[in-house]
Design an enzyme around this catalytic site. Structure first.
Site, short mmCIF file in Angstrom:
data_model
loop_
_atom_site.label_atom_id
_atom_site.label_comp_id
_atom_site.label_asym_id
_atom_site.label_seq_id
_atom_site.Cartn_x
_atom_site.Cartn_y
_atom_site.Cartn_z
CB THR A 324 7.95 10.61 7.45
OG1 THR A 324 9.01 11.39 8.01
CG2 THR A 324 6.73 10.71 8.34
CB CYS A 325 10.06 9.26 2.81
SG CYS A 325 9.78 7.53 2.45
CG ASP A 326 11.30 15.24 5.97
OD1 ASP A 326 12.45 15.54 6.38
OD2 ASP A 326 10.54 16.07 5.44
CG ASN A 367 6.11 10.46 4.27
OD1 ASN A 367 7.00 9.65 4.28
ND2 ASN A 367 6.29 11.70 3.87
#
Lengths: 377, 377
Positions: A324-326, A367
């Site tokens: 994910t973009c985390d 996401n």
């Protein structure tokens, strides 16, 4: 470890995307091992560890009881064939209307750790049995329980006295030594506290009848852990030491210990890269991460065994992260994970010991990724 | 802050259980404020912050572009009416087959931070535009980004050179100063790095055309933060300082800044208790916690404003925890949260600034609790 049945399933079905595969044969073996190790204790499977209907049905058919955390879990256990008298509402934090719903479904056993909760139960589930959870120090556990649940033993005496005064059945004491507990003496210390509560209330004419020893039975991750037999022996000795010939009814609530080693997550390497040309540390990104089911890697608490097809090759330390973009979606960074130098984008990896606390922890759509799929075979 | 529309909705509809209510008027105002503050930048809304269809449709109709993290998010943006040319696939970690799927849907703009990812895109999305993310230090951000995304600026030069060599359009550089960034100089430092990459590649005859300045625009939690105007001004000054008269196309990717303050979570106090009679600290348990949508309280990183109907009364520090049987489900413990002494079981509380990073973070069914419901009004 991945059983042959799990390996065969993955080889034949080739499911796309990350998924958990649980082998019911392992769950069956685990249940029998607990029965054998602790023949005097009733087994309440902690539904939250993995509520897959196939697992609940198997355990219900084997005679297991169930520890539930919500009305939804009560209903799942009943749908799987468990009668209400084999179900405990084990969450100490319950809305009064949920207590009433559980009571209407026939539930008569409730956890408490405060007078406030006792008052709700007295109103919504009159006459029910309650057990009070006492705080333990959680020392030795890999996933410690902090102070969220339970009260100090002296307060447990007040709580159970109040339960009795409000017409409830002051039934016993519970504790939880911490999940994945590997220090056998933790049970001894907790049982000493439980006995103290029994003794204080006995002086007032209130006779408790049950000790709920919770879970904490470890599954095998990277280190060997004492087997169920050793736990049973140590716990029996502690019971005899503190309660003598008057050993009360006992309950255990294995969750991770029942299903953890029955499950394997199949994942795919999405990217292997570095942050700088002169960097020795590789970053390995999988298609599953902290928000896709591996929440228990939080603070790198639980270190799962990861198996690749290249494990015979030389290894070097990697940061392991999710897709994910985390930026918090990193599993192992403080203590990098050794993986084969030959590992390649597109490779499949098996993450073992993931039968517990994975599928339902998964985020619903973070996401845009779908929750972890699960196959119970 | 809860708007009158949100308060009216809650008063009229009285939804049962915890829920998020998002006011589209606030989202509309936020979009206009970004447009006004940074008229030269294209706005790519970070879909992952809150992918509710109503929000995406509103922003698409206002001309917003979209930053997506997965094929599913690409499809959500397109379903909301955004044409493919207004969508960026902004995740630096992508399966090659997902790149191909996005390319087939018309997506032509992709994020990278490694040569390995460039190679995938060259194969699966020939000729597409790529921008390379550079590492920033994240200083000053409340939710720092660690080193998961981006590479050092020197390596970004190699990555973009390789993109060009493989027939891709080496289009620009991106950075992200960290979510909820309150230090305006963070953009200046990152833009200096971006300019360095532009200059190095220009020496080789490769002309970049775009700087993607990411998100990081804060929403108002407990402290006042510089308004969008101040951010715009500071960023424009930094762009002029580093790029002179040759300011490239710029992109911003607000997520939290677009929807954070548009949402309020309604929750209920399930239990208030103590761990010992002589304890001064109250434990307040809500019907939402870290696994029900408040994942960003991890490490107590984000401290949401909590409003009760008794805020005029005297307050005292509380540990704030969620309703699950997981001891990690505690929001604020190291720094207890002041709440009214008169707070009572059954009271409703409003958790403000929760429009971003809540619904989709929510676990799918942990402890049997359903994911956070959401109403967009």
């Amino acid at each position: 470890m991945a059983t042959q049945r799990i390996l065969d399933f993955l080889a034949t079905r080739r499911p796309s995307g990350p998924c958990l595969v649980v082998d019911l044969d392992v769950v069956r073996d685990n249940f029998r091992a607990f029965e054998k190790a602790m023949p005097e204790s009733k087994i309440y499977y902690a539904v939250k560890a993995n509520p897959a209907p196939e697992i609940l049905r198997l355990l219900a058919s084997m005679g297991s009881s169930f520890d539930t955390a919500s009305v939804a879990e009560v209903e799942m256990a009943m749908d799987a064939g468990a009668p209400a008298e084999r179900i405990s509402f084990g969450n100490t934090i319950k809305k009064e209307r949920d207590i009433a719903r559980a009571f209407a479904l026939g539930i008569r056993l409730f956890a408490v750790d405060s007078v406030e909760e006792v008052e709700k139960i007295a109103r919504a589930a009159p006459g029910a049995r309650v057990f009070c959870r006492v705080l333990t120090d959680g020392e030795g556990a890999e996933w410690p329980l902090s102070r969220k649940f339970g009260c100090v033993p002296a307060m447990a005496v007040d709580v159970l006295r109040q339960a009795k005064a409000l017409g409830l059945d002051a039934y016993g004491v519970s504790f939880h030594v911490g999940s994945q507990q590997v220090d056998l003496s933790a049970w001894d210390r907790a049982l000493a506290d439980a006995k103290m509560v029994f003794a204080k209330l006995a002086e007032e004419g209130i006779t408790l009848g049950m000790v709920n020893m919770g879970g904490g039975f470890p599954t095998r991750y990277l280190r060997d852990v004492p087997a169920a037999q050793a736990y049973g022996q140590a716990i029996f000795e502690a019971l005899s030491k503190h309660f003598g010939n008057n050993i009360p009814e006992t309950i255990i609530e294995p969750g991770r210990g029942m299903v953890g080693n029955a499950g394997v997550i199949k994942s795919e390497v999405v990217l292997i890269s570095k942050k700088a040309d002169n960097d020795n540390l590789r970053w390995v990104f999988l298609d599953i991460g902290k928000f896709g089911g591996l929440a228990e890697t939080m603070d790198e608490a639980i270190r799962y065994p990861i198996v690749t097809e290249r494990d015979a090759d030389e290894k070097s330390p990697c940061v392991l992260a999710g897709p994910t973009c985390d930026s918090a979606d990193v599993m192992y960074e403080k203590t990098p994970y050794p993986l084969p130098l030959s590992l390649t984008i597109g490779d499949e990896v098996l993450i073992e010991g993931t039968g517990a606390y994975t599928t339902t922890y998964s985020s619903v759509a973070f996401n845009g990724f779908e929750p972890l799929r699960s196959y119970v075979i």
